[in-house]
Every structure is written in structure tokens, then in C-alpha cells.
Design a protein around this motif. Structure first.
Motif, PDB file in Angstrom:
ATOM      1  N   GLY A   1       0.791  -1.224   0.000  1.00  0.00           N
ATOM      2  CA  GLY A   1       0.000   0.000   0.000  1.00  0.00           C
ATOM      3  C   GLY A   1       0.821   1.272   0.000  1.00  0.00           C
ATOM      4  N   GLY A   2       1.916   1.309   0.765  1.00  0.00           N
ATOM      5  CA  GLY A   2       2.742   2.509   0.818  1.00  0.00           C
ATOM      6  C   GLY A   2       3.314   2.883  -0.535  1.00  0.00           C
ATOM      7  N   LEU A   3       3.788   1.887  -1.264  1.00  0.00           N
ATOM      8  CA  LEU A   3       4.328   2.153  -2.594  1.00  0.00           C
ATOM      9  C   LEU A   3       3.229   2.569  -3.553  1.00  0.00           C
ATOM     10  CD1 LEU A   3       6.907  -0.775  -2.917  1.00  0.00           C
ATOM     11  CD2 LEU A   3       7.380   1.635  -2.518  1.00  0.00           C
ATOM     12  N   ARG A   4       2.045   1.960  -3.422  1.00  0.00           N
ATOM     13  CA  ARG A   4       0.931   2.346  -4.298  1.00  0.00           C
ATOM     14  C   ARG A   4       0.566   3.817  -4.077  1.00  0.00           C
ATOM     15  NH1 ARG A   4      -1.599  -2.344  -2.398  1.00  0.00           N
ATOM     16  NH2 ARG A   4      -3.274  -1.095  -1.461  1.00  0.00           N
ATOM     17  N   ARG A   5       0.523   4.232  -2.819  1.00  0.00           N
ATOM     18  CA  ARG A   5       0.183   5.629  -2.543  1.00  0.00           C
ATOM     19  C   ARG A   5       1.258   6.579  -3.040  1.00  0.00           C
ATOM     20  NH1 ARG A   5      -1.803   2.977   2.081  1.00  0.00           N
ATOM     21  NH2 ARG A   5       0.158   3.272   3.201  1.00  0.00           N
ATOM     22  N   LEU A   6       2.520   6.142  -2.940  1.00  0.00           N
ATOM     23  CA  LEU A   6       3.615   6.977  -3.438  1.00  0.00           C
ATOM     24  C   LEU A   6       3.504   7.171  -4.945  1.00  0.00           C
ATOM     25  CD1 LEU A   6       6.303   8.450  -2.926  1.00  0.00           C
ATOM     26  CD2 LEU A   6       7.458   6.249  -3.260  1.00  0.00           C
ATOM     27  N   ALA A   7       3.209   6.088  -5.664  1.00  0.00           N
ATOM     28  CA  ALA A   7       3.071   6.197  -7.121  1.00  0.00           C
ATOM     29  C   ALA A   7       1.864   7.038  -7.491  1.00  0.00           C
ATOM     30  CB  ALA A   7       2.947   4.805  -7.732  1.00  0.00           C
ATOM     31  N   ALA A   8       0.767   6.880  -6.746  1.00  0.00           N
ATOM     32  CA  ALA A   8      -0.444   7.635  -7.059  1.00  0.00           C
ATOM     33  C   ALA A   8      -0.256   9.119  -6.799  1.00  0.00           C
ATOM     34  CB  ALA A   8      -1.613   7.098  -6.240  1.00  0.00           C
ATOM     35  N   ALA A   9       0.615   9.467  -5.844  1.00  0.00           N
ATOM     36  CA  ALA A   9       0.825  10.873  -5.500  1.00  0.00           C
ATOM     37  C   ALA A   9       1.628  11.617  -6.556  1.00  0.00           C
ATOM     38  CB  ALA A   9       1.527  10.980  -4.150  1.00  0.00           C
ATOM     39  N   ARG A  10       2.370  10.892  -7.368  1.00  0.00           N
ATOM     40  CA  ARG A  10       3.179  11.520  -8.412  1.00  0.00           C
ATOM     41  C   ARG A  10       2.352  11.624  -9.679  1.00  0.00           C
ATOM     42  NH1 ARG A  10       8.607  11.693  -6.971  1.00  0.00           N
ATOM     43  NH2 ARG A  10       8.703  11.491  -4.690  1.00  0.00           N
ATOM     44  N   GLN A  11       1.985  12.818 -10.032  1.00  0.00           N
ATOM     45  CA  GLN A  11       1.145  13.015 -11.199  1.00  0.00           C
ATOM     46  C   GLN A  11       1.977  12.925 -12.474  1.00  0.00           C
ATOM     47  OE1 GLN A  11      -2.176  13.265 -11.180  1.00  0.00           O
ATOM     48  NE2 GLN A  11      -2.012  12.891  -8.958  1.00  0.00           N
ATOM     49  N   PRO A  12       1.454  12.263 -13.507  1.00  0.00           N
ATOM     50  CA  PRO A  12       2.197  12.182 -14.764  1.00  0.00           C
ATOM     51  C   PRO A  12       2.297  13.532 -15.446  1.00  0.00           C
ATOM     52  CG  PRO A  12      -0.008  11.281 -15.027  1.00  0.00           C
ATOM     53  CD  PRO A  12       0.164  11.569 -13.564  1.00  0.00           C
ATOM     54  N   ASN A  13       3.337  13.672 -16.266  1.00  0.00           N
ATOM     55  CA  ASN A  13       3.500  14.893 -17.037  1.00  0.00           C
ATOM     56  C   ASN A  13       2.408  14.998 -18.094  1.00  0.00           C
ATOM     57  OD1 ASN A  13       5.747  15.489 -15.563  1.00  0.00           O
ATOM     58  ND2 ASN A  13       7.186  14.606 -17.047  1.00  0.00           N
ATOM     59  N   GLY A  14       2.323  16.131 -18.731  1.00  0.00           N
ATOM     60  CA  GLY A  14       1.319  16.338 -19.767  1.00  0.00           C
ATOM     61  C   GLY A  14       1.708  15.690 -21.068  1.00  0.00           C
ATOM     62  N   LYS A  15       1.710  16.450 -22.123  1.00  0.00           N
ATOM     63  CA  LYS A  15       2.003  15.911 -23.440  1.00  0.00           C
ATOM     64  C   LYS A  15       3.444  15.403 -23.513  1.00  0.00           C
ATOM     65  CE  LYS A  15      -1.292  18.901 -25.851  1.00  0.00           C
ATOM     66  NZ  LYS A  15      -1.460  19.935 -26.916  1.00  0.00           N
ATOM     67  N   PRO A  16       3.692  14.347 -24.268  1.00  0.00           N
ATOM     68  CA  PRO A  16       5.051  13.826 -24.373  1.00  0.00           C
ATOM     69  C   PRO A  16       5.979  14.798 -25.083  1.00  0.00           C
ATOM     70  CG  PRO A  16       3.593  12.736 -25.940  1.00  0.00           C
ATOM     71  CD  PRO A  16       2.723  13.562 -25.050  1.00  0.00           C
ATOM     72  N   ALA A  17       7.244  14.788 -24.655  1.00  0.00           N
ATOM     73  CA  ALA A  17       8.238  15.632 -25.311  1.00  0.00           C
ATOM     74  C   ALA A  17       8.505  15.121 -26.715  1.00  0.00           C
ATOM     75  CB  ALA A  17       9.524  15.640 -24.477  1.00  0.00           C
ATOM     76  N   GLY A  18       9.256  15.934 -27.480  1.00  0.00           N
ATOM     77  CA  GLY A  18       9.501  15.580 -28.875  1.00  0.00           C
ATOM     78  C   GLY A  18      10.186  14.241 -29.037  1.00  0.00           C
ATOM     79  N   ALA A  19      11.186  13.967 -28.171  1.00  0.00           N
ATOM     80  CA  ALA A  19      11.901  12.697 -28.278  1.00  0.00           C
ATOM     81  C   ALA A  19      10.981  11.525 -27.976  1.00  0.00           C
ATOM     82  CB  ALA A  19      13.095  12.693 -27.338  1.00  0.00           C
ATOM     83  N   GLU A  20      10.106  11.681 -26.981  1.00  0.00           N
ATOM     84  CA  GLU A  20       9.175  10.616 -26.641  1.00  0.00           C
ATOM     85  C   GLU A  20       8.174  10.390 -27.772  1.00  0.00           C
ATOM     86  OE1 GLU A  20       7.247   7.685 -24.216  1.00  0.00           O
ATOM     87  OE2 GLU A  20       9.275   8.488 -24.438  1.00  0.00           O
ATOM     88  N   TRP A  21       7.756  11.476 -28.405  1.00  0.00           N
ATOM     89  CA  TRP A  21       6.862  11.357 -29.561  1.00  0.00           C
ATOM     90  C   TRP A  21       7.541  10.564 -30.674  1.00  0.00           C
ATOM     91  CZ3 TRP A  21       7.441  12.985 -34.622  1.00  0.00           C
ATOM     92  CH2 TRP A  21       6.305  12.929 -35.423  1.00  0.00           C
ATOM     93  N   LEU A  22       8.844  10.834 -30.891  1.00  0.00           N
ATOM     94  CA  LEU A  22       9.593  10.116 -31.920  1.00  0.00           C
ATOM     95  C   LEU A  22       9.688   8.636 -31.573  1.00  0.00           C
ATOM     96  CD1 LEU A  22      11.368  10.100 -34.467  1.00  0.00           C
ATOM     97  CD2 LEU A  22      13.315  10.683 -32.998  1.00  0.00           C
ATOM     98  N   LYS A  23       9.919   8.327 -30.284  1.00  0.00           N
ATOM     99  CA  LYS A  23      10.011   6.923 -29.876  1.00  0.00           C
ATOM    100  C   LYS A  23       8.725   6.180 -30.179  1.00  0.00           C
ATOM    101  CE  LYS A  23       9.055   5.174 -25.967  1.00  0.00           C
ATOM    102  NZ  LYS A  23       8.942   4.873 -24.516  1.00  0.00           N
ATOM    103  N   ARG A  24       7.610   6.813 -29.923  1.00  0.00           N
ATOM    104  CA  ARG A  24       6.328   6.163 -30.161  1.00  0.00           C
ATOM    105  C   ARG A  24       6.101   5.882 -31.644  1.00  0.00           C
ATOM    106  NH1 ARG A  24       2.152   9.186 -25.919  1.00  0.00           N
ATOM    107  NH2 ARG A  24       3.383   8.745 -24.034  1.00  0.00           N
ATOM    108  N   LYS A  25       6.715   6.669 -32.496  1.00  0.00           N
ATOM    109  CA  LYS A  25       6.604   6.413 -33.928  1.00  0.00           C
ATOM    110  C   LYS A  25       7.530   5.275 -34.364  1.00  0.00           C
ATOM    111  CE  LYS A  25       3.644   9.683 -34.748  1.00  0.00           C
ATOM    112  NZ  LYS A  25       2.257   9.367 -35.131  1.00  0.00           N
ATOM    113  N   ILE A  26       8.702   5.172 -33.722  1.00  0.00           N
ATOM    114  CA  ILE A  26       9.688   4.152 -34.093  1.00  0.00           C
ATOM    115  C   ILE A  26       9.350   2.794 -33.497  1.00  0.00           C
ATOM    116  CG2 ILE A  26      12.121   3.486 -33.870  1.00  0.00           C
ATOM    117  CD1 ILE A  26      12.823   6.448 -33.831  1.00  0.00           C
TER     118      ILE A  26
END
Length: 628
Positions: free
Chosen positions: A417-442
Motif C-alpha cells: 500500500g505505501g508504494l501504491r500511494r507513493l506512485a499515485a501521488a506523483r502526477q504524470p506529465n502532460g504531453k510527451p516531449a519531442g523525443a518521446e513522440w519520436l520513440k512512439r513512432k519508431i
């Protein structure tokens, strides 16, 4: 103004009194978000209740924005398709294939008629929640574990590299590269040599450069553990390790080296292409995660399949006749002190253990792609097997690699539970950066190539296709050692020959060379030294098997003897001091002994783990040309 036949967004009506329905609506609501409204059939308009089957409420109903009503499997798939790839593919098949539609509706009708049973089955297979699994925590941990294993592999190789492949080592890399270049030139082979032997050492293979590239690989591994530039550092570690595996094949051609390269290559696409990996941005793309699972599946399943085909020259398969573990503990390359104790367990326990191995390797891999509790069963089964192997023998970082791959099976809801709450507390970033967008295409292209190559190899392991048929497909990618087949020791060795190298200054008095980890009759330490991989000691096990079967030691033994005659500090540094290491040899003798574990009575009498039987017919004695 909203009219009864034109809702502003689709409305899915479900039976509010159905526990099974409630659990799955929770998952659907999390998937579709606000795009679909969920209401119970108990308060639905009469036409919706009629579509649901009247008072029995036999079917869910989707009220679409055009006023039309869909029921059953079609309603479920239509509501989920815009938000879920699997549902989108299934809906396409549902609409285009009458057979698929009939099967889907039949399955839906069966589930609807057995909702109590299906509710219990859901609880059994999914546990406390049916929500779509996320993998933030394992996405954060897995690349760091691979970085730590890369780190141990580089450091372990670094302390041995001068003796194995330096200028005064057994098989110098510089000489290897010169021989490869000369071979390509003499045979008129097309393409550069580095295409078949991809290595940064083509830029320079001096002793200094060996240490430079090992330092680069070590630094990249450390940065991957920290999480800095994870994709770049994973690629750097992979490239550096490939450079040594491609040019020192005698000592770096084991399955754990291939597995590390394949896992390291997958990490490049598993992690986001960002500067720092942290909770909140570490969840892998689904396709990248499935590639890691596919690697783990092949590793485990192929390890089981090869045992089914593991017949020796006499036609015996000890895996199938139930006797493999009668031999395994003393014939494995480097036993540890617990190996002797495992070997003393009764035969019925060995046979029971063998059945467990087959279940873990041939059945549990299919659990990986099932519901949460089946995935966790696969994780615990794989982990138990790896821990038992580590407790009963030494295979370097191979088992650690398998454990790291298995960590990716754990979704966030399965962590404490402690680890689950820690992960839930960290909000994901918004739109992917350019490099991440490129990775998703490759990534889809990379995945397609890897799946084709590894599926072809799986077919060869299953013996459904011959290697000659698939050679042209696999050949161009083979030098990169990142799409492999697996399966250690398909044929269980039933004897343990051991080579002893002795030296003499006068041909009368002989002294043996002492290895740090190789088995010796009077060595009672048999220590654990995980995760170090002593390359020379390990190869001596293979050398003894070749010597026993062919009557001649492998070719690399002669360069080893030459370096010993020169008293090369680099090579002597791989051995224990004392014995023959303290003399200047003029003569060498190779002899072979057959080793077995001592029985308990003999062990109590002399304290030794081993009893050796000489094989004098294999003794070779002579002198080498005097060193220059």
C-alpha cells in the motif's frame, strides 16, 4: 435541449443489482472516463429496459447519441472502442466477421446467465480490483535493475579483461580484429568486417582502449541506475557490452550475455525518452512492456521445450526419465557449498522438483498474459525457481536478469500500500516531449522486426522449422545478439570431467595451477560469489567436456599455456597464487579426472566435497616452444 432519443453522450445502462456487473463497470468507467455516462437499468426508460430483456435485465444497453440502442457484446465493445486498443480491434472483427460476432454474443449470453459464478471467478483471477492495470512502479524499477546488472557485468569483466583479451592475455582482441580483417580480405567477403562484428573496439583495441570502453559502459550503467538519460545510457551500456561480446566470443558467448544484450536493447524503448526517470513519468508504453514480457515468455518456455528434446548420444533423456536432478548438482559448471546438500535429497524429491520445473517453464509462461493473479502466479513461480537455482549453483547474473524481467509482471495494484500511494501521488506529465513522440513512432517498427525474428527462433526451438530455412532472415541481425533463442543444458551431463593443468621446470617435479573458482578435489570452500562471472573458470568446465568427448582440449588452451609459460602477469592474475604459478615452466601436463560428490560417510571422514577418479588415457605431457 436534450430529447429522450438523442443524449449528448452515450449512456451505458447496467444491472445495478449485479455484483459481477459492478466490478466490470468500474473498469469500463476508468477506461472511458467522462466520454460515456453509466446508469443502472433499474431507473432506465421503458424502451431501454425492454431492450435489456424486460424484468430479467439480461443484457447491458448502450444508448447512442443518434438515439439507437445496442445490447450485449456489441454495446460493450462500442462503448470501449474509442478508448481501448483491444476493444477497437475486437469491434472491427465484430462488425466485419459474422462468425466472430456470433461467438462474441454467445459468450456474452453465457456470462450473463452465470453471473454469480463469473463474479466468483473474477475475484479469484483478478483479486480486489478489476481496474485496468498500470505499471508505474515496475516501470521505475525495471530499468534500474537492468542498469545494476550491466554494472556488475562490466565490473566483473573489467577485473578480468587484461588476462582474457589484453595484449598479454589469452586471446588478445587486437590480434582477433587483425585476423578477422585478414580473413575478410582473403575470402573477398562483401561488406565491412565491422558489420559482422559490430564493436567500438574497431576504433582502437589497445589495453588502454579496452579499459576506456569498460569505463564508459560502467558509467552508463551507473547513470541508468540513477535514472539520468535512461534511454541514452541504456543504449550506451548495450553498445559497449556488444563491443566485447562480438570480439571476445570464446569468453562472452554465453546465454546470459545474450540475454543481457537483448534486455538492455529493450530498455532503450521501455523507458521514456526524457532526461530523468522518476515516478510520474516512468510507466512504459504498452507495446514496450509486451516486448519485455515476450522476452521473458521465450526465455522460460524455450528453457522447458529444449528439455523435451534433450536426448544424448545414447538416446537417453534424463529430463524425461526423471533422473536429471540426480546429476545436475554435481555436474553443473560451478557448484556452491549448498549444492552438495541439495544432492543428498532423496530421489523422490528430485523427481517432484523436476515436475515443478516443467510446470514453471512450460505452463506458467502462458499465465503472464492472463488476469492479475495469474500474472502474479507466474511471477512467484519464476522467482522461486531462480532463487532455488541461485541457492544451488552459480550462473553469474543470469538468474538476476530473469528476476528483473519478472518484476515487470507486477502492476501497481499488486505492490504494498505505501508504494501504491507513493506512485499515485506523483502526477504524470502532460504531453510527451519531442523525443518521446519520436520513440512512439519508431517503436512499432522495432517491435515488428523483433517479433518476427524471435518468433522464427521460437519455431526453430520447437523444431517446426529448420535453421536452414530461416537462416537468410536471421543472418543479417545475428551480429547484434539482441534477438535470441534460449534454453540452457538441454542435454544433462551425467559425468563431471575436470582438467588439471600442471607445470614443471625439469619434467620431474610437477605443480598444478590453482584456479579461483574451478573445482579442485581438495577445495572445500565452494563459495557464493554472485554476481561475478569468472570467465576462464567457467570455460574450463566446457574445455573438460570437449577434452572428454574428442580426446583433445579446445584450441584456446594452447594460447593459455603459452601465456603461462611467459608468466604473463595478466593471465596469472586470473589464477590463485602458489603452486605452478610460482615457477617458470618448461613442461606442461594436462590430465583429466572424473569428479563426483563424496557420499556423506566419506565427507565426514575427510571433510571433502569431492572424490576424483583419474582418467590416465587423457593425459597429455610435453613442452612448448621457448617464449621469445
Amino acid at each position: 435541449m436534450e430529447t429522450p432519443d438523442s443524449p449528448r453522450r452515450p449512456i451505458l445502462y447496467w444491472d445495478g443489482d449485479c455484483g459481477f456487473c459492478r466490478r466490470w463497470v468500474e473498469r469500463w468507467r476508468a477506461t472511458s472516463g467522462d466520454a460515456v455516462e453509466y446508469r443502472t437499468l433499474q431507473g432506465a426508460p421503458s424502451e431501454v429496459r425492454e431492450a435489456a430483456g424486460g424484468e430479467k435485465l439480461e443484457r447491458i444497453v448502450l444508448w447512442q447519441t443518434d438515439g439507437s440502442l445496442l445490447t450485449g457484446a456489441g454495446a460493450a465493445l462500442t462503448s470501449l472502442a474509442p478508448h481501448d486498443t483491444d476493444a477497437r480491434l475486437a469491434l472491427g472483427a465484430y462488425r466485419r466477421l459474422p462468425f466472430f460476432r456470433a461467438v462474441a454474443e454467445s459468450c456474452y449470453a453465457w456470462v450473463a446467465g452465470h453471473r454469480v459464478f463469473c463474479a466468483k471467478l473474477t475475484g479469484l483471477l483478478w483479486g480486489r480490483t478489476t481496474e485496468k492495470p498500470t505499471y508505474e512502479l515496475s516501470g521505475w524499477l525495471f530499468p534500474r535493475l537492468i542498469g545494476a546488472i550491466f554494472l556488475s557485468a562490466f565490473v566483473s569483466l573489467w577485473v578480468q579483461i587484461d588476462g582474457l583479451a589484453g595484449s598479454r592475455g589469452i586471446l588478445p582482441v587486437a590480434a582477433q580484429l587483425e585476423a578477422i580483417t585478414a580473413h575478410f580480405a582473403a575470402n573477398g567477403q562483401s561488406g565491412p568486417a565491422y558489420a559482422q562484428f559490430p564493436s567500438l573496439l574497431w576504433l582502437g583495441a589497445s589495453d588502454t582502449m579496452l579499459h576506456v570502453w569498460l569505463a564508459v559502459g560502467t558509467l552508463a550503467s551507473l547513470l541508468l541506475v540513477v535514472g539520468l538519460w535512461p534511454a541514452l545510457t541504456a543504449f550506451a551500456a548495450w553498445a559497449c557490452y556488444l563491443s566485447f561480446a562480438a570480439t571476445i566470443p570464446v569468453f562472452l558467448n554465453f546465454q546470459w550475455d545474450a540475454l543481457l544484450l537483448e534486455a538492455g536493447f529493450l530498455v532503450v524503448f521501455f523507458v521514456p525518452w526524457i532526461c530523468f526517470l522518476r515516478l510520474g513519468n516512468s510507466a512504459p508504453a504498452r507495446l514496450a512492456r509486451l516486448l519485455v514480457w515476450w522476452l521473458l515468455f521465450r526465455l522460460m518456455f524455450e528453457s522447458g521445450v529444449v528439455k523435451l528434446h534433450g536426448f544424448d548420444a545414447t538416446g537417453r533423456n534424463t529430463w524425461l526419465d526423471g533422473t536429471a536432478l540426480d546429476f545436475h548438482y554435481f555436474t553443473q559448471p560451478i557448484p556452491v557449498w549448498l549444492s552438495w546438500w541439495f544432492a543428498q535429497l532423496p530421489p523422490w524429491f528430485h523427481r517432484l522438483s523436476l515436475g515443478g520445473v516443467f510446470f514453471i517453464e512450460l505452463v506458467l509462461p502462458f499465465f503472464m498474459f492472463g488476469p492479475r493473479r495469474l500474472r502474479l502466479a507466474a511471477f512467484w513461480g519464476f522467482s522461486l525457481l531462480m532463487l532455488l537455482i541461485m541457492a544451488s549453483g552459480h550462473y553469474g547474473f543470469f538468474n538476476l536478469l530473469t528476476l528483473a524481467l519478472a518484476v515487470t509482471l507486477i502492476d501497481d495494484a499488486s505492490w504494498p500500500g505505501g508504494l501504491r500511494r507513493l506512485a499515485a501521488a506523483r502526477q504524470p506529465n502532460g504531453k510527451p516531449a519531442g523525443a518521446e513522440w519520436l520513440k512512439r513512432k519508431i517503436l512499432p517498427l522495432v517491435a515488428a522486426v523483433l517479433v518476427v525474428l524471435t518468433t522464427a527462433q521460437l519455431l526453430m526451438v520447437l523444431r517446426w522449422v529448420s535453421p536452414a530455412t530461416l537462416g537468410p532472415v536471421l543472418g543479417p541481425f545475428a551480429p547484434f545478439r539482441s534477438a535470441n533463442s534460449y534454453g540452457l543444458f538441454s542435454v544433462m551431463t551425467t559425468e563431471r570431467p575436470e582438467i588439471t593443468i600442471e607445470a614443471s621446470a625439469d619434467g620431474i617435479v610437477w605443480e598444478p595451477y590453482r584456479f579461483r573458482w574451478k573445482m579442485e578435489e581438495d577445495d572445500n570452500s565452494l563459495p557464493f560469489f554472485l554476481p561475478h562471472m569468472p570467465r576462464l573458470d567457467w570455460q574450463m568446465w566446457f574445455a573438460a567436456l570437449e577434452y572428454r568427448s574428442s580426446g583433445q582440449p579446445p584450441a584456446w588452451i594452447m594460447p593459455l599455456l603459452g601465456r603461462l609459460q611467459e608468466r604473463s602477469p595478466a593471465v596469472l592474475g586470473l589464477l590463485e597464487p602458489g603452486g605452478a604459478a610460482d615457477i617458470r615452466p618448461a613442461f606442461f601436463r594436462l590430465r583429466l579426472d572424473d569428479f563426483e560428490f563424496a557420499d556423506p560417510a566419506a565427507r565426514r571422514a575427510n571433510g571433502r566435497y569431492w572424490q576424483a577418479t583419474p582418467l590416465p588415457q587423457y593425459t597429455i605431457e610435453g613442452s612448448l616452444q621457448a617464449p621469445r
